[in-house]
Design a protein around this motif. Structure first.
Motif, mmCIF file in Angstrom:
data_model
loop_
_atom_site.group_PDB
_atom_site.id
_atom_site.type_symbol
_atom_site.label_atom_id
_atom_site.label_comp_id
_atom_site.label_asym_id
_atom_site.label_seq_id
_atom_site.Cartn_x
_atom_site.Cartn_y
_atom_site.Cartn_z
ATOM 1 N N LYS A 288 0.829 -1.203 0.000
ATOM 2 C CA LYS A 288 0.000 0.000 0.000
ATOM 3 C C LYS A 288 0.861 1.250 0.000
ATOM 4 C CE LYS A 288 -3.563 -0.232 3.037
ATOM 5 N NZ LYS A 288 -3.981 -0.761 4.335
ATOM 6 N N ARG A 289 1.957 1.199 0.761
ATOM 7 C CA ARG A 289 2.865 2.329 0.807
ATOM 8 C C ARG A 289 3.525 2.536 -0.554
ATOM 9 N NH1 ARG A 289 4.311 4.772 5.418
ATOM 10 N NH2 ARG A 289 6.263 5.902 5.344
ATOM 11 N N PHE A 290 3.834 1.419 -1.185
ATOM 12 C CA PHE A 290 4.419 1.460 -2.529
ATOM 13 C C PHE A 290 3.464 2.156 -3.505
ATOM 14 C CE2 PHE A 290 4.068 -0.715 -6.602
ATOM 15 C CZ PHE A 290 5.275 -0.390 -7.171
ATOM 16 N N LEU A 291 2.182 1.766 -3.448
ATOM 17 C CA LEU A 291 1.214 2.403 -4.356
ATOM 18 C C LEU A 291 0.987 3.869 -3.992
ATOM 19 C CD1 LEU A 291 -1.369 -0.396 -4.998
ATOM 20 C CD2 LEU A 291 0.035 0.761 -6.662
ATOM 21 N N ALA A 292 1.173 4.217 -2.714
ATOM 22 C CA ALA A 292 1.069 5.624 -2.330
ATOM 23 C C ALA A 292 2.115 6.441 -3.066
ATOM 24 C CB ALA A 292 1.235 5.784 -0.828
ATOM 25 N N PHE A 293 3.370 5.969 -3.022
ATOM 26 C CA PHE A 293 4.424 6.733 -3.709
ATOM 27 C C PHE A 293 4.243 6.682 -5.211
ATOM 28 C CE2 PHE A 293 6.561 6.570 0.394
ATOM 29 C CZ PHE A 293 6.929 7.893 0.481
ATOM 30 N N SER A 294 3.768 5.549 -5.723
ATOM 31 C CA SER A 294 3.524 5.501 -7.160
ATOM 32 C C SER A 294 2.443 6.506 -7.538
ATOM 33 C CB SER A 294 3.154 4.085 -7.577
ATOM 34 O OG SER A 294 1.838 4.012 -7.995
ATOM 35 N N SER A 295 1.421 6.678 -6.657
ATOM 36 C CA SER A 295 0.382 7.647 -7.009
ATOM 37 C C SER A 295 0.915 9.067 -6.908
ATOM 38 C CB SER A 295 -0.844 7.466 -6.129
ATOM 39 O OG SER A 295 -0.688 8.119 -4.909
ATOM 40 N N ILE A 296 1.877 9.303 -6.013
ATOM 41 C CA ILE A 296 2.506 10.630 -5.979
ATOM 42 C C ILE A 296 3.209 10.891 -7.302
ATOM 43 C CG2 ILE A 296 4.327 11.992 -4.907
ATOM 44 C CD1 ILE A 296 3.646 10.713 -2.289
ATOM 45 N N ALA A 297 3.943 9.885 -7.795
ATOM 46 C CA ALA A 297 4.663 10.062 -9.055
ATOM 47 C C ALA A 297 3.679 10.311 -10.198
ATOM 48 C CB ALA A 297 5.517 8.837 -9.345
ATOM 49 N N GLN A 298 2.526 9.607 -10.184
ATOM 50 C CA GLN A 298 1.535 9.819 -11.245
ATOM 51 C C GLN A 298 1.020 11.253 -11.233
ATOM 52 O OE1 GLN A 298 0.635 7.388 -13.343
ATOM 53 N NE2 GLN A 298 1.420 5.569 -12.346
ATOM 54 N N VAL A 299 0.858 11.827 -10.013
ATOM 55 C CA VAL A 299 0.397 13.216 -9.937
ATOM 56 C C VAL A 299 1.388 14.147 -10.634
ATOM 57 C CG1 VAL A 299 0.085 15.126 -8.334
ATOM 58 C CG2 VAL A 299 -1.080 13.003 -7.946
ATOM 59 N N GLY A 300 2.675 13.819 -10.520
ATOM 60 C CA GLY A 300 3.669 14.623 -11.235
ATOM 61 C C GLY A 300 3.395 14.660 -12.726
ATOM 62 N N PHE A 301 3.071 13.492 -13.304
ATOM 63 C CA PHE A 301 2.773 13.459 -14.743
ATOM 64 C C PHE A 301 1.512 14.262 -15.058
ATOM 65 C CE2 PHE A 301 5.353 9.630 -14.234
ATOM 66 C CZ PHE A 301 6.270 9.843 -15.234
ATOM 67 N N ILE A 302 0.507 14.150 -14.176
ATOM 68 C CA ILE A 302 -0.728 14.896 -14.416
ATOM 69 C C ILE A 302 -0.445 16.395 -14.397
ATOM 70 C CG2 ILE A 302 -3.023 15.366 -13.532
ATOM 71 C CD1 ILE A 302 -3.106 12.530 -12.510
ATOM 72 N N LEU A 303 0.449 16.825 -13.479
ATOM 73 C CA LEU A 303 0.765 18.252 -13.413
ATOM 74 C C LEU A 303 1.423 18.721 -14.703
ATOM 75 C CD1 LEU A 303 1.990 18.763 -9.759
ATOM 76 C CD2 LEU A 303 -0.142 19.464 -10.782
ATOM 77 N N ILE A 304 2.206 17.847 -15.336
ATOM 78 C CA ILE A 304 2.797 18.228 -16.628
ATOM 79 C C ILE A 304 1.702 18.500 -17.637
ATOM 80 C CG2 ILE A 304 4.121 17.395 -18.587
ATOM 81 C CD1 ILE A 304 5.865 15.952 -16.717
ATOM 82 N N GLY A 305 0.716 17.573 -17.704
ATOM 83 C CA GLY A 305 -0.389 17.783 -18.634
ATOM 84 C C GLY A 305 -1.113 19.079 -18.333
ATOM 85 N N MET A 306 -1.325 19.330 -17.023
ATOM 86 C CA MET A 306 -2.058 20.532 -16.642
ATOM 87 C C MET A 306 -1.300 21.798 -17.018
ATOM 88 S SD MET A 306 -3.710 21.014 -12.944
ATOM 89 C CE MET A 306 -4.424 19.435 -12.672
ATOM 90 N N SER A 307 0.045 21.736 -16.948
ATOM 91 C CA SER A 307 0.820 22.941 -17.232
ATOM 92 C C SER A 307 0.695 23.351 -18.691
ATOM 93 C CB SER A 307 2.290 22.727 -16.868
ATOM 94 O OG SER A 307 2.875 21.893 -17.839
ATOM 95 N N GLY A 308 0.176 22.455 -19.562
ATOM 96 C CA GLY A 308 -0.001 22.820 -20.963
ATOM 97 C C GLY A 308 -1.031 23.918 -21.170
ATOM 98 N N SER A 309 -1.989 24.057 -20.222
ATOM 99 C CA SER A 309 -3.032 25.082 -20.245
ATOM 100 C C SER A 309 -3.635 25.296 -21.629
ATOM 101 C CB SER A 309 -2.519 26.417 -19.682
ATOM 102 O OG SER A 309 -1.435 26.897 -20.407
#
Lengths: 469, 104
Positions: A288-309
């Motif tokens: 579960k802790r592993f998936l927590a950090f993996s979900s943090i990393a996924q948020v990083g990718f989502i932020l890249i998409g969002m920065s495209g505005s």
């Protein structure tokens, strides 16, 4: 009058379900868990189906509440995730005493998220945010007798209260400089003076806490590990998805005049989030802790998409969250089954998992492939569109960093697959019983992961609904 | 008698906000941490009231927001205290340092 009812349809249905459950709890105290779970899952399925009919666009309550095709779609995604989580949790809930309370709290947070998605005013947004986060703290503490569970709940309520304090201070400064709380009026009045920049930073910090972007991520892993599996999957998929939708709409409408400023901030947040999330995920031993950090990393990718505005940015964020619902819930579904029947949650417990449970191991593998972004699965297309949206700004350093991070993430996702398929175990897990509801849920997740990758209809549909920036 | 200028009030509220933040980071007792968060929320209330009275007296947005913040802060405190009581049952302490089973 009818129009008003139809505009608020998703919220009203959820409210009705909450009341049905409350009345049922009082009227039929001795109903068996199996009966209750069948009934609740049926109601949630009806709720999900209703999301596709009689959808209207418009505003209510003096411009406080707004709904349109895109918001309805976002609500449908959340409804789908809610149904899948509920189906997966049946095995675990059967042994618990407080089934109705669990669902009342869960549906209350869903209601809060709906109001948050439909908000067109900072007051409404704040109310929805709190309605969706306070009951979640109570849910994190659902296993009352476990030490870890109460520790997780304490960390969650403290950090969420702190982050809403930051958010509110930002909102008050924004109100002081513009004199309005309405999103459209704010967008016209924001001119980027220093006080507004300060308030924007506070708002972004508040959002950062809720989506667990990196300088604000410290609570995530502990809360995910301590909470029951159903709550963890709810936190990582539904709660995070809702906040990401709202964050995109707030950044793209209210803070449109400050786009140059927040592009750089998102850039920094995305790079930090991806790198630190990935590096910490490598060394985890608890799944579960592993998936927590993996979900943090996924948020990083989502932020890249969002920065495209751009229109692509909105569409790609929603598309990715939809895929993320399927792939993350596929992984969490297996963990929920294993945890409910054996109580094991460490990565080492999964050694030789393939030999005893080949189908579950396959489901887990496909989900992890989708999270890592390996081509035939949907996760690849999700990440591809996110990076395309981010590349629209012409900042190729950011895209290169993201691509390198995808390689790192491949390492730790494949490590789990290797543990399941190739390593020997002295005390292998016995063959698990998969009852009907979790089976439906896992099959839906697999269908989603495989089919979404092969059809472009869905992305085109989301793209057509997204408004241009 | 002259009126208190707006920036004096803003100074008080900002000071209160950062005192609350300092308290949240340094105190180890969970109840005190909760009190520190209440300080932060109250500074926001002062902000809203002051802005509403001095700058935008024709609309009531700020005052409404304050009422909602007070109500939600109460709800938050209720849930937080319930969690802390439950944590006290298993840990026999409300020191945050004691609740550190999960790390890194």
């Amino acid at each position: 009058m009818n129009e008003a009812l139809l505009l608020m349809k998703p919220e009203l249905i959820v409210t009705v379900i909450i009341f049905i459950l409350l009345i049922l709890h009082v009227a039929r105290e001795n109903s068996s868990p199996a009966y209750l779970l069948n009934l609740i899952n049926g109601l949630l399925f009806i709720n999900f189906l209703c999301g596709f009919f009689f959808n209207r666009e418009g505003t209510l309550f003096g411009d406080m509440y707004v709904t349109n095709g895109l918001i309805v779609l976002e609500k449908n995604i959340l409804n789908l995730g809610m149904l899948l989580i509920s189906l997966q949790a049946t095995d675990w809930l059967k042994k618990k005493d407080f089934i109705v309370e669990f669902y009342v709290l869960l549906l209350t947070t869903l209601l809060g998220m709906f109001f948050m998605l439909s908000s067109n005013n900072l007051l409404m947004f704040y109310l929805g945010l709190e309605l969706s986060s306070i009951p979640l703290a109570a849910l994190a503490n659902f296993e009352l007798e476990k030490r870890k569970s109460s520790e997780a709940a304490m960390k969650f309520i403290m950090s969420s209260a702190f982050s809403s304090g930051l958010l509110l201070f930002g909102i008050s400064m924004l109100y002081g400089t513009t004199g309005t709380l309405n999103f459209a009026q704010l967008a016209m009045l924001i001119d980027g003076n220093p006080l507004q920049l300060f308030s924007f930073i506070l708002l972004l910090a508040g959002f950062g806490f809720k989506i667990s972007a990196v300088p604000f991520h410290l609570w995530t892993a502990d809360v995910y590990e301590g909470s029951p599996v159903a709550v963890t999957s709810y936190l990582s998929v539904i709660s995070k998805g809702a906040i990401l939708f709202v964050m995109a709409s707030v950044l793209f409408t209210v803070f449109k005049p400050l786009v140059e400023t927040w592009y750089n901030m998102l850039y920094l947040l995305a790079v930090l989030t991806m790198i630190i999330g990935n590096l910490f995920a490598i060394r985890q031993q608890n799944l579960k802790r592993f998936l927590a950090f993996s979900s943090i990393a996924q948020v990083g990718f989502i932020l890249i998409g969002m920065s495209g505005s751009s229109q692509e940015a909105t569409a790609s964020v929603i598309y990715f969250v939809l895929i993320y619902v399927f792939s993350n819930l596929g992984a969490f579904g297996v963990i929920a089954l294993v945890s409910a029947q054996t109580g094991k949650e460490e990565i080492d417990d999964y050694k030789g998992f393939y030999l005893s449970n080949p189908m579950l191991a396959l489901v887990m593998t496909l989900s992890l492939f989708s999270l890592a972004g390996i081509p035939p699965t949907a996760g690849f297309f999700g990440k591809f569109f996110l990076l395309m949206a981010g590349a629209g700004k012409g900042n190729f350093v950011l895209i290169t960093i993201a691509a390198l991070n995808m390689v790192i993430s491949l390492y730790y996702y494949l490590r789990i697959v290797k543990v399941m398929f190739m390593e020997k175990n002295e005390t292998p897990m016995e063959k698990l019983q998969i009852s009907l509801f979790p089976r439906i849920s896992l099959l839906t997740c697999m269908a989603g992961i495989i089919l979404i990758g092969f059809t472009t209809l869905l992305y085109d549909y989301i793209f057509s609904l997204s408004t241009s920036f | 008698m002259s009126e208190v200028p707006l920036h004096h009030i803003l100074f008080v509220s900002t000071a209160l906000f950062f005192i609350g933040m300092y308290g949240f980071f340094t105190r180890r007792n969970m109840i005190t941490m909760l009190m520190a968060i209440e300080l932060m929320l109250n500074s926001v209330n002062i902000n809203f009231i002051a802005f509403n009275k001095y700058l935008f007296p024709e609309k009531m947005d700020g005052i409404f927001f304050t009422i909602f913040i007070i109500a939600i802060a109460a709800a938050e405190a209720a849930v937080a205290i319930a969690i802390i009581i439950n944590l006290y049952r298993s840990h026999k302490s409300i020191d945050v340092e004691e609740a550190s089973e999960m790390k890194y």
